[in-house]
Design a protein around this motif. Structure first.
Motif, mmCIF file in Angstrom:
data_model
loop_
_atom_site.group_PDB
_atom_site.id
_atom_site.type_symbol
_atom_site.label_atom_id
_atom_site.label_comp_id
_atom_site.label_asym_id
_atom_site.label_seq_id
_atom_site.Cartn_x
_atom_site.Cartn_y
_atom_site.Cartn_z
ATOM 1 N N SER A 2 56.430 78.596 77.322
ATOM 2 C CA SER A 2 56.445 78.341 78.913
ATOM 3 C C SER A 2 55.398 79.426 79.138
ATOM 4 N N GLY A 3 55.021 79.451 80.632
ATOM 5 C CA GLY A 3 54.260 80.226 80.923
ATOM 6 C C GLY A 3 52.575 79.936 80.613
ATOM 7 N N LEU A 4 51.958 80.818 80.060
ATOM 8 C CA LEU A 4 50.292 80.967 79.507
ATOM 9 C C LEU A 4 50.410 79.896 78.496
ATOM 10 N N SER A 5 49.233 79.151 78.291
ATOM 11 C CA SER A 5 48.854 78.684 77.322
ATOM 12 C C SER A 5 48.487 79.503 76.269
ATOM 13 N N LYS A 6 48.434 78.990 74.897
ATOM 14 C CA LYS A 6 48.018 79.876 73.943
ATOM 15 C C LYS A 6 46.862 80.709 74.014
ATOM 16 N N GLU A 7 45.764 79.638 74.506
ATOM 17 C CA GLU A 7 44.480 80.090 74.601
ATOM 18 C C GLU A 7 44.370 81.133 75.649
ATOM 19 N N ALA A 8 45.125 80.828 76.914
ATOM 20 C CA ALA A 8 44.892 81.934 77.962
ATOM 21 C C ALA A 8 45.819 82.967 77.738
ATOM 22 N N LEU A 9 46.819 83.107 76.951
ATOM 23 C CA LEU A 9 47.392 84.304 76.520
ATOM 24 C C LEU A 9 46.491 85.149 75.644
ATOM 25 N N LYS A 10 45.811 84.440 74.526
ATOM 26 C CA LYS A 10 44.649 85.142 73.877
ATOM 27 C C LYS A 10 43.570 85.730 74.696
ATOM 28 N N LEU A 11 43.208 85.175 75.845
ATOM 29 C CA LEU A 11 42.297 85.751 76.608
ATOM 30 C C LEU A 11 42.795 87.018 77.367
ATOM 31 N N ARG A 12 43.882 86.968 77.731
ATOM 32 C CA ARG A 12 44.664 88.094 78.308
ATOM 33 C C ARG A 12 44.790 89.439 77.254
ATOM 34 N N LEU A 13 45.064 88.987 76.094
ATOM 35 C CA LEU A 13 45.229 89.934 75.002
ATOM 36 C C LEU A 13 43.940 90.643 74.604
ATOM 37 N N LEU A 14 42.759 90.131 74.698
ATOM 38 C CA LEU A 14 41.702 90.603 74.588
ATOM 39 C C LEU A 14 41.130 91.573 75.632
ATOM 40 N N GLN A 15 41.815 91.520 76.631
ATOM 41 C CA GLN A 15 41.389 92.415 77.703
ATOM 42 C C GLN A 15 42.246 93.616 77.712
ATOM 43 N N LEU A 16 43.208 93.641 76.928
ATOM 44 C CA LEU A 16 44.161 95.021 76.475
ATOM 45 C C LEU A 16 43.226 96.032 76.024
ATOM 46 N N GLN A 17 43.860 97.206 76.303
ATOM 47 C CA GLN A 17 43.023 98.405 75.626
ATOM 48 C C GLN A 17 44.173 98.721 74.816
ATOM 49 N N CYS A 18 44.034 98.595 73.390
ATOM 50 C CA CYS A 18 44.922 99.150 72.510
ATOM 51 C C CYS A 18 44.152 98.856 71.226
ATOM 52 N N LEU A 94 50.757 102.535 78.212
ATOM 53 C CA LEU A 94 49.838 101.253 78.207
ATOM 54 C C LEU A 94 49.342 100.543 76.675
ATOM 55 N N VAL A 95 49.102 101.676 75.995
ATOM 56 C CA VAL A 95 48.528 101.356 74.600
ATOM 57 C C VAL A 95 49.785 100.933 73.841
ATOM 58 N N THR A 96 50.871 101.212 73.904
ATOM 59 C CA THR A 96 51.950 100.868 73.383
ATOM 60 C C THR A 96 52.417 99.370 73.631
ATOM 61 N N TYR A 97 52.336 99.215 74.889
ATOM 62 C CA TYR A 97 52.605 97.931 75.475
ATOM 63 C C TYR A 97 51.565 96.721 74.750
ATOM 64 N N GLY A 98 50.535 97.123 74.725
ATOM 65 C CA GLY A 98 49.307 96.427 74.445
ATOM 66 C C GLY A 98 49.459 95.970 72.903
ATOM 67 N N ASN A 99 49.931 97.032 72.033
ATOM 68 C CA ASN A 99 50.024 96.682 70.732
ATOM 69 C C ASN A 99 51.155 96.035 70.619
ATOM 70 N N TYR A 100 52.365 95.952 71.391
ATOM 71 C CA TYR A 100 53.673 95.259 71.380
ATOM 72 C C TYR A 100 53.126 93.543 71.482
ATOM 73 N N ALA A 101 52.318 93.576 72.634
ATOM 74 C CA ALA A 101 51.840 92.147 72.847
ATOM 75 C C ALA A 101 51.151 91.419 71.840
ATOM 76 N N TRP A 102 50.197 92.302 71.050
ATOM 77 C CA TRP A 102 49.391 91.845 69.796
ATOM 78 C C TRP A 102 50.388 91.103 68.814
ATOM 79 N N ILE A 103 51.193 92.182 68.492
ATOM 80 C CA ILE A 103 52.043 91.950 67.165
ATOM 81 C C ILE A 103 52.998 90.575 67.454
ATOM 82 N N TYR A 104 53.731 90.659 68.759
ATOM 83 C CA TYR A 104 54.375 89.622 68.979
ATOM 84 C C TYR A 104 53.621 88.200 69.118
ATOM 85 N N TYR A 105 52.505 88.396 69.438
ATOM 86 C CA TYR A 105 51.398 87.073 69.102
ATOM 87 C C TYR A 105 51.310 86.856 67.686
ATOM 88 N N HIS A 106 51.117 87.752 67.025
ATOM 89 C CA HIS A 106 50.905 87.526 65.650
ATOM 90 C C HIS A 106 52.151 86.972 64.966
#
Length: 484
Positions: A2-18, A94-106
């Motif tokens: 649910s929520g963002l598509s995988k592609e849209a989520l990836k775009l938001r992840l790429l904007q994170l500073q981590c 901020l960095v910790t949450y960004g890393n969380y987001a990326w690892i859960y994505y993987h």
């Protein structure tokens, strides 16, 4: 999901500073060695910002696809922030949450990933949309500084940005002083007192963080660089009184002692440090350098003793020192497989031990490294030239590598030594045979490389006088005359 598509989520992840967006390239480091260093820092570093180490460790561990362990380290980072964050400022997360987001994505847990992306966005909203956050710049700077030397310049820029936002923060003051100090001596560079920026920065860091013994040791080393060893000893003494068993301090103390000629004192300190961190490539390298220094001193003493009819040291002592140097340089490259200068030192000591095949293998290994920088190539080429000239007895190959070293315009002592070697060989050739065309051509190459065109033309004309059909000499001469 649910929520963002995988592609849209990836775009938001790429904007994170981590760590996942900071372009920490695997080709530039040894992840296993980096992981060991980070664990050592968790054990020995005394700082309220250990959460940064846990964050970085989570990123390194994810490279092995051990996502469960990576998440566990991020949880420890959160705990550390909570313990040391009495004012409740959320930007430290901020960095910790960004890393969380990326690892859960993987892990293909996209809803959890999106949850942490949303947490990051909520913090930015509370900051009224500002994306300039000192904690992010500072954490990125420390990560770049720990990653490898090629990232020092970017680390410096990040510390500068952190200081623009929080000019009195001791952590960023110390970090900026540290990276400027390292850049001034990076890859054997020298810095004159007039160009030295790190001295005052380190003094300021010591003033802002008087309980930090490591920055005091760096100040001592910089003073030693500037021929003020006596003044530096004062800071070494203070630092040791503060933290006599801190390995990160002891390695710099040992370096200070070794450069001051206090090699036995340096070895005593290094043995204590290695007992605490036996897998430290830096400590093994410094220990190897100490044994190399003692070996060369004893070798010289034995040669002089034989010459003057007296003998202070034994051949057995010389052998033991050589074996100790080899052992520690071998341990250095075992624990840090990308340590360029350690491979060169190891090859040179193999040559001393007459293990020429092993020396050749070490040189070939280091020359095969991708992305060697100019300073590294210059050192490798000069030392390989020495090996070819004195061990392999191939003067032609030695000349080729001295030339390669000289053609690198970085001003290091290896360039000067390469020029001296080429001049020595050319002078000997001409002295042995006044009609030796190669001797004149070699001297012409040195003049040309140094921009001395008229002298180069004169030499190549002499070379052609004695070898008038040599196409290389004709080509060089034409090129030089066209330049004029």
């Amino acid at each position: 999901m649910s929520g963002l598509s995988k592609e849209a989520l990836k775009l938001r992840l790429l904007q994170l500073q981590c760590h996942f967006s900071w372009k920490l390239l695997l080709k530039d480091t040894d992840p296993d060695e980096l992981e060991d260093r980070l664990y050592d820092q968790l054990t020995y570093l005394v700082t309220k910002n250990k959460y940064m180490v846990y964050n970085f460790l989570a990123y390194v561990i994810h490279l092995r696809k051990d996502y469960t362990k990576a998440i566990a380290n991020l949880k420890k980072a959160e705990e550390m922030i909570e313990e040391n964050n009495p004012d409740g400022t959320d930007q430290k997360y901020l960095v910790t949450y960004g890393n969380y987001a990326w690892i859960y994505y993987h892990m293909n847990q996209h809803e959890d990933s999106q949850k942490y992306v949303d947490k990051v966005e909520q913090i930015y909203k509370e900051l009224k949309g500002s994306r300039d956050v000192a904690e992010i710049y500072g954490e990125k700077a420390w990560s770049l500084l720990k990653f490898c030397g090629q990232y020092y310049e970017e680390a410096k820029q990040c510390f500068q940005k952190a200081l623009e936002l929080e000019p009195e923060d001791p952590e960023w003051i110390t970090g900026y002083a540290t990276v400027v100090y390292r850049l001034e001596g990076f890859n054997g560079r020298t810095c004159s007192s007039s160009d030295c920026k790190s001295l005052e920065l380190l003094r300021n860091a010591v003033e802002k963080s008087p309980k930090d013994p490591v920055v005091k040791a760096l100040l001592a080393l910089k003073l030693q660089d500037l021929k003020r060893t006596g003044e530096g000893k004062k800071y070494i003494k203070e630092a040791l009184e503060q933290a006599p068993n801190l390995p990160y301090l002891l390695r710099y103390v040992a370096k200070f002692y070794r450069r001051a000629g206090m090699v036995d004192e340096a070895l005593h300190v290094l043995k204590s440090a290695l007992a605490l961190i036996p897998t430290s490539a830096f400590l093994h390298q410094q220990t190897g350098l100490c044994y190399k220094r003692k070996y060369l001193n004893v070798k010289k003493s034995l040669e002089n003793g034989n010459y003057y009819g007296r003998q202070v040291h034994s051949a057995e002592e010389l052998h033991d020192l050589l074996q100790n140097a080899l052992f520690h340089f071998e341990k250095t490259v075992e624990h840090k497989k990308t340590f360029v200068y350690a491979y060169v030192e190891l090859a040179n000591m193999y040559s001393e031990a007459k293990k020429y095949q092993k020396a050749e293998e070490s040189f070939q290994t280091v020359m095969s490294f991708p992305d060697l920088i100019e300073e590294e190539k210059q050192q490798i080429y000069y030392n390989y030239g020495q090996f070819k000239e004195y061990c392999v007895r191939s003067e032609s190959e030695a000349i080729d590598y001295y030339k390669k070293s000289l053609q690198i315009t970085v001003i290091k002592q290896e360039r000067q030594w390469s020029e001296k070697a080429l001049r020595r060989i050319s002078t000997r050739k001409i002295k042995n045979d006044i009609h030796d065309a190669e001797g004149y051509a070699l001297l012409g190459f040195v003049h040309k490389t140094n921009g001395e065109r008229n002298d180069a033309i004169d030499c190549y004309e002499k070379a052609l006088k004695y070898d008038c059909y040599n196409e290389e000499y004709v080509s060089e001469l034409c090129e030089l005359k066209l330049m004029i």
